[in-house]
Design a protein around this motif. Sequence first.
Motif, short mmCIF file in Angstrom:
data_model
loop_
_atom_site.label_atom_id
_atom_site.label_comp_id
_atom_site.label_asym_id
_atom_site.label_seq_id
_atom_site.Cartn_x
_atom_site.Cartn_y
_atom_site.Cartn_z
N GLY A 156 0.68 -0.77 0.09
CA GLY A 156 -0.13 -0.54 -0.35
C GLY A 156 0.88 1.10 0.19
O GLY A 156 1.76 1.13 0.35
N GLN A 157 0.20 2.23 -0.46
CA GLN A 157 1.26 3.76 -0.43
C GLN A 157 1.24 4.30 0.66
O GLN A 157 2.88 4.09 1.06
CB GLN A 157 -0.04 4.55 -0.77
N CYS A 158 0.94 3.51 1.99
CA CYS A 158 0.85 3.73 3.41
C CYS A 158 1.84 3.35 4.15
O CYS A 158 2.93 3.39 4.09
CB CYS A 158 0.17 3.73 4.42
N VAL A 159 2.32 2.10 3.75
CA VAL A 159 3.66 1.57 3.79
C VAL A 159 4.91 1.67 2.83
O VAL A 159 5.94 2.47 3.20
CB VAL A 159 3.53 0.07 3.13
N LYS A 206 -0.31 -1.27 10.96
CA LYS A 206 -1.29 0.35 11.08
C LYS A 206 -1.05 1.25 12.23
O LYS A 206 0.15 1.60 12.48
CB LYS A 206 -2.67 0.33 10.81
N ASP A 263 2.55 3.26 12.65
CA ASP A 263 2.14 4.69 12.50
C ASP A 263 1.54 4.73 10.99
O ASP A 263 1.96 5.85 10.55
CB ASP A 263 3.48 5.52 13.01
N LEU A 264 1.30 3.67 10.13
CA LEU A 264 0.77 4.34 9.09
C LEU A 264 -0.85 4.48 9.07
O LEU A 264 -1.36 5.16 10.12
CB LEU A 264 -0.20 2.98 7.89
N THR A 265 -0.85 5.46 7.79
CA THR A 265 -1.74 6.42 7.27
C THR A 265 -3.14 6.05 7.79
O THR A 265 -4.24 6.22 7.51
CB THR A 265 -2.21 7.76 7.09
N SER A 266 -3.31 4.68 6.99
CA SER A 266 -4.75 3.92 6.37
C SER A 266 -3.86 2.59 6.68
O SER A 266 -2.43 1.85 6.99
CB SER A 266 -4.48 4.29 5.27
N ASP A 307 5.20 4.55 1.58
CA ASP A 307 5.56 6.60 2.11
C ASP A 307 5.63 6.00 3.46
O ASP A 307 6.76 7.05 3.64
CB ASP A 307 4.46 6.83 2.60
N ASN A 308 6.70 5.11 3.93
CA ASN A 308 6.21 4.94 5.71
C ASN A 308 7.58 3.81 5.66
O ASN A 308 8.24 2.89 6.34
CB ASN A 308 5.37 4.72 6.39
N PRO A 317 -3.15 -1.59 5.86
CA PRO A 317 -2.64 -1.78 4.28
C PRO A 317 -2.60 -2.79 4.30
O PRO A 317 -4.12 -3.76 4.59
CB PRO A 317 -1.27 -1.68 5.39
#
Length: 162
Positions: free
Chosen positions: A16-19, A100, A104-107, A21-22, A109
């Motif tokens: 996922g993008q949240c992964v 998540k 500390d993910l935003t959404s 990005d972090n 995964p």
Amino acid sequence: IYFTQDFVYITIDIKGQCVTDNLIMVMRKIDSTKTYVAESVLGVNKDSVDFDKPINISQGVQLRIHITYIHDNSEVDPADHYNGLLQQAVKGGKLQEIIKNEWDLTSLPFVGDIKCVFQRSKEKQQIEKGPKLEDTKEMKQRSIDMNKSINVKRSRYNSNLV
């Protein structure tokens, strides 16, 4: 350990993008994730579980997990058992929520492509296969040598009796 203990090897893709990005946080937080996944999802002590450093894959990371397997004399395949626990945790959203929060993910995964493989220890594999052909030949030769030695000693003993 690989030689003497059985284990279950698990891979899980986390995407996922949240992964992506972090990624730095993901790499740093793997140890705290280990505790939650081991105890909350797999139902094993965290000391029985090892996480390798996550591997970068397309759109995320792949977790690689080794669980030292303790035999409980059941007929259940341990790989199937752990696969079922992980699938259940994914279906209910528990595993995604743990990841998540820990990373500390935003959404949430995407969690998928779960693979579990049971691996017998090298020692047990050798026992199950039986001795190698070379070992069998060597054992046979030792037996012949021992019999010759015994026969020589018997003949000496018998000749001393006469």
